[in-house]
Write an enzyme that holds these catalytic residues in place. Structure first.
Site, PDB file in Angstrom:
ATOM      1  N   ASP A   1       0.913  -1.136   0.000  1.00  0.00           N
ATOM      2  CA  ASP A   1       0.000   0.000   0.000  1.00  0.00           C
ATOM      3  C   ASP A   1       0.950   1.182   0.000  1.00  0.00           C
ATOM      4  O   ASP A   1       1.601   1.455   1.016  1.00  0.00           O
ATOM      5  CB  ASP A   1      -0.876  -0.004   1.264  1.00  0.00           C
ATOM      6  CG  ASP A   1      -1.850   1.152   1.265  1.00  0.00           C
ATOM      7  OD1 ASP A   1      -1.390   2.293   1.086  1.00  0.00           O
ATOM      8  OD2 ASP A   1      -3.058   0.927   1.429  1.00  0.00           O
ATOM      9  N   HIS A   2       1.095   1.860  -1.143  1.00  0.00           N
ATOM     10  CA  HIS A   2       2.218   2.796  -1.251  1.00  0.00           C
ATOM     11  C   HIS A   2       2.126   3.949  -0.241  1.00  0.00           C
ATOM     12  O   HIS A   2       3.119   4.584   0.064  1.00  0.00           O
ATOM     13  CB  HIS A   2       2.416   3.292  -2.697  1.00  0.00           C
ATOM     14  CG  HIS A   2       1.476   4.383  -3.122  1.00  0.00           C
ATOM     15  ND1 HIS A   2       0.224   4.149  -3.604  1.00  0.00           N
ATOM     16  CD2 HIS A   2       1.621   5.719  -3.153  1.00  0.00           C
ATOM     17  CE1 HIS A   2      -0.363   5.289  -3.908  1.00  0.00           C
ATOM     18  NE2 HIS A   2       0.466   6.271  -3.648  1.00  0.00           N
TER      19      HIS A   2
ATOM     20  N   HIS B   1      -5.857   2.900   1.302  1.00  0.00           N
ATOM     21  CA  HIS B   1      -4.978   3.966   1.788  1.00  0.00           C
ATOM     22  C   HIS B   1      -5.552   4.706   2.999  1.00  0.00           C
ATOM     23  O   HIS B   1      -4.852   4.958   3.977  1.00  0.00           O
ATOM     24  CB  HIS B   1      -4.707   4.995   0.690  1.00  0.00           C
ATOM     25  CG  HIS B   1      -4.146   4.419  -0.569  1.00  0.00           C
ATOM     26  ND1 HIS B   1      -3.200   3.428  -0.580  1.00  0.00           N
ATOM     27  CD2 HIS B   1      -4.401   4.693  -1.878  1.00  0.00           C
ATOM     28  CE1 HIS B   1      -2.886   3.121  -1.833  1.00  0.00           C
ATOM     29  NE2 HIS B   1      -3.615   3.870  -2.644  1.00  0.00           N
TER      30      HIS B   1
HETATM   31  O1  LIG Z   1      -3.369   4.282  -5.350  1.00  0.00           O
HETATM   32  C1  LIG Z   1      -3.731   5.323  -5.851  1.00  0.00           C
HETATM   33  O2  LIG Z   1      -3.174   6.471  -5.425  1.00  0.00           O
HETATM   34  C2  LIG Z   1      -3.180   7.639  -6.243  1.00  0.00           C
HETATM   35  C3  LIG Z   1      -2.828   8.807  -5.330  1.00  0.00           C
HETATM   36  O3  LIG Z   1      -1.548   8.585  -4.806  1.00  0.00           O
HETATM   37  P1  LIG Z   1      -0.658   9.781  -4.285  1.00  0.00           P
HETATM   38  O4  LIG Z   1       0.569   9.120  -3.805  1.00  0.00           O
HETATM   39  O5  LIG Z   1      -0.448  10.690  -5.458  1.00  0.00           O
HETATM   40  O6  LIG Z   1      -1.434  10.490  -3.220  1.00  0.00           O
HETATM   41  C4  LIG Z   1      -4.528   7.831  -6.900  1.00  0.00           C
HETATM   42  O7  LIG Z   1      -4.456   8.893  -7.836  1.00  0.00           O
HETATM   43  C5  LIG Z   1      -4.913   6.566  -7.637  1.00  0.00           C
HETATM   44  O8  LIG Z   1      -6.211   6.718  -8.186  1.00  0.00           O
HETATM   45  C6  LIG Z   1      -4.911   5.383  -6.711  1.00  0.00           C
HETATM   46  O9  LIG Z   1      -5.058   4.183  -7.466  1.00  0.00           O
END
Ligand SMILES: O=C1O[C@H](COP(=O)(O)O)[C@@H](O)[C@H](O)[C@H]1O
Ligand SMILES: NC(=O)C1=CN([C@@H]2O[C@H](COP(=O)(O)OP(=O)(O)OC[C@H]3O[C@@H](n4cnc5c(N)ncnc54)[C@H](OP(=O)(O)O)[C@@H]3O)[C@@H](O)[C@H]2O)C=CC1
Length: 484
Positions: free
Chosen positions: A178-179, A241
């Site tokens: 989960d990045h 997230h």
């Molecule tokens: O996992 C995802 O995250 C992005 C937003 O990531 P961020 O690191 O830029 O806050 C989101 O745009 C995307 O739809 C989603 O799959």
């Protein structure tokens, strides 16, 4: 760190180019990869090693946060080999196994193998099965599996996926990315808690009035309508997230916690989320969809006019929710979460609003003190700000807010994927999603998925470039609060 082989499924894909190669390269420069390592990229086409290396070099030139030139990039690329593989073809796995073994012998490295599945989730089960059946995971060293979200589409499909993966890998061998858990400020939450007694003491329902978690985005659906129109913000951002941030901000951890302790604390939180029935969803969750509006000074179309979106789609591009955690620490503290596409700004942050002793204790006092706020900005800024009140002698002793701020210089900080890949290579699962968290998150959110699908709750609209639907603001106003 032990020498290993990194086997990348989906080596020709977008994620590999934008995130995985730059992360590996930056780890290499920082001497965070083993002295000897081997990388195998996989995709369906036949590609010569030298052409594959050239495409990785190109990705680095475009996406690495560090310059990718000279001998250091060449010595990094020497570790890269390519093998054509169709995920359904048994012979391709056998060919891969023999190539991996030959390379392990050439380099004199143990049979430690990291399998990274940067492919569509419907392939996860098949690939895990073939890795198992074809002996790729049967070497004498360790084997680990990294998978990318989405981990299922709902509770049932997540469980089915888990069953498939469990036939080939143990839970300890699976690293679910989960990045958001790799973002420096999210990782910092753990340290903030245990290393600051002043915060630790305040981190309860005794002092906290509410907690707000925001992940607003400027972007719309972009090129991803095929995926997003079936997924919506609730699955794309909220189930994973946002709930992960909620767990990270609410668990109370002692110093030097093990990954197992972190996972156990997170499980306690997600287990304690107050369940809602399908009928209750409408009073706790707001869903929205953007209409035409502005992206900065540029006019943009509404969601229904985006390429690839069904013209009558009721898909959510915005979700806000009120969540309760039924534990002694958090009883009676509302947690407000909102996330949406095409809002007025890119901003991911946590705001802790403290109770207002001044207002409570001296109703007659005319001073308009604002509540103390602790704001943790995660993206694009990385900062911590504490808003306090103080008397301004120059203005007749009026009470005014002052800000204590710390901003990190994030330019040189490792990116989320660097942190996470490094942790997985070291075998540290602290910042990965354990199956229990994933399953419990799906279980909690399942009634909302059903209420959305059955259209039991309104679909509010908001113009692109605005701060979300009015209903999301009303949700807090009902409790006497506002979004910060
Ligand atoms: O996992 C995802 O995250 C992005 C937003 O990531 P961020 O690191 O830029 O806050 C989101 O745009 C995307 O739809 C989603 O799959
Ligand atoms: N891109 C991103 O920013 C993010 C992606 N993810 C997830 O990461 C994963 C990968 O995404 P992304 O890189 O964007 O996807 P892409 O569509 O860009 O790439 C898909 C990859 O899968 C390979 N592939 C497709 N079919 C097969 C097959 N039958 N056999 C072998 N390989 C195959 C393709 O290789 P080829 O065509 O050469 O065979 C390609 O390398 C997905 O699960 C996605 O949800 C998660 C977060 C963010």
């Amino acid at each position: 760190m032990e020498a290993m082989t990194f086997v990348l499924f989906g080596a020709t894909g977008d994620l590999a180019k934008r995130k995985i190669y730059p992360a590996l390269y930056n780890l290499f420069i920082d001497h965070k990869l083993p002295a000897e390592f081997s990388v195998f990229g996989l995709g369906r086409k036949e590609i010569a090693d030298v052409d594959f290396q050239a495409s990785v070099r190109e990705s680095l030139a475009q996406f690495s946060r560090r310059p990718a030139d000279g001998e250091r990039v060449e010595s990094f690329l020497r570790a890269f080999r390519y093998s054509a593989l169709n995920v359904n073809n048994t012979e391709d796995y056998q060919k891969l196994l023999s190539a991996v073994e030959i390379r392990e012998k050439e380099l004199g490295i143990p049979e430690n193998r990291m399998f990274y599945l940067s492919v569509a989730p419907e392939f996860f089960g098949t690939i895990a099965h073939h890795i198992h059946e074809n002996g790729l995971g049967a070497g004498k060293g360790w084997r680990r599996l990294i998978i990318e979200k989405p981990f299922g589409h709902d509770l049932e499909s997540a469980r089915a996926l888990h069953q498939q993966l469990s036939k080939a890998f143990t839970e300890e061998e699976i690293y679910r990315i989960d990045h958001y858990l790799g973002k420096p400020m999210i990782q910092n939450l753990e340290v903030l808690g245990y290393s600051n007694p002043v915060l630790q003491a305040l981190w309860t329902n005794r002092y906290i009035a509410n907690v707000q978690i925001t992940a607003n985005e400027l972007v719309g659906v972009e090129e991803r309508a095929a995926y997003f129109d079936q997924t919506g913000t609730i699955r794309d951002m909220f189930q994973n997230h946002m709930l992960q941030i909620l767990m990270m901000v609410t668990m109370h951890l002692p110093q030097r916690s093990t990954p197992e302790e972190v996972q156990s604390k997170k499980r306690t939180i997600v287990e304690s989320l107050r369940p809602m029935s399908k009928e209750e969803v409408g009073s706790q969750i707001v869903r929205g969809q953007y209409t035409a509006g502005m992206n900065g000074s540029v006019p943009v179309q509404g969601y229904l006019d985006e390429h690839g979106v069904a013209p009558d789609s009721t898909n959510d591009t915005y979700v806000a929710g009120r969540i309760w955690i039924d534990t002694p620490f958090w009883n009676d503290v509302p947690f407000y979460i909102r996330t949406g596409k095409r809002t007025h700004e890119k901003s991911t942050k946590i705001v802790i609003e403290f109770k207002e002793p001044l207002k409570i204790s001296t109703e007659a006092n005319q001073d308009e003190a604002e509540p103390n706020l602790l704001t943790i900005e995660i993206n694009p800024m990385e900062s911590i700000t504490l808003k306090l009140n103080t008397r301004n002698a120059g203005k007749g002793g009026k009470i005014e807010p002052v800000l204590m701020n710390f901003t990190t210089n994030s330019k040189d900080a490792p990116e989320a994927y660097e942190n996470l890949i490094h942790d997985a290579l070291r075998g540290d699962a602290t910042f990965f999603a354990h199956w229990d968290e994933v399953e419990l998150s799906w279980k909690w959110i399942q009634p909302a998925l059903e209420a959305f699908e059955e259209n039991l709750i309104p679909l509010h609209t908001y113009a692109a470039g605005t701060n979300g639907p009015k209903a999301a603001h009303d949700l807090l106003a009902e409790d006497g609060f506002k979004w910060w």
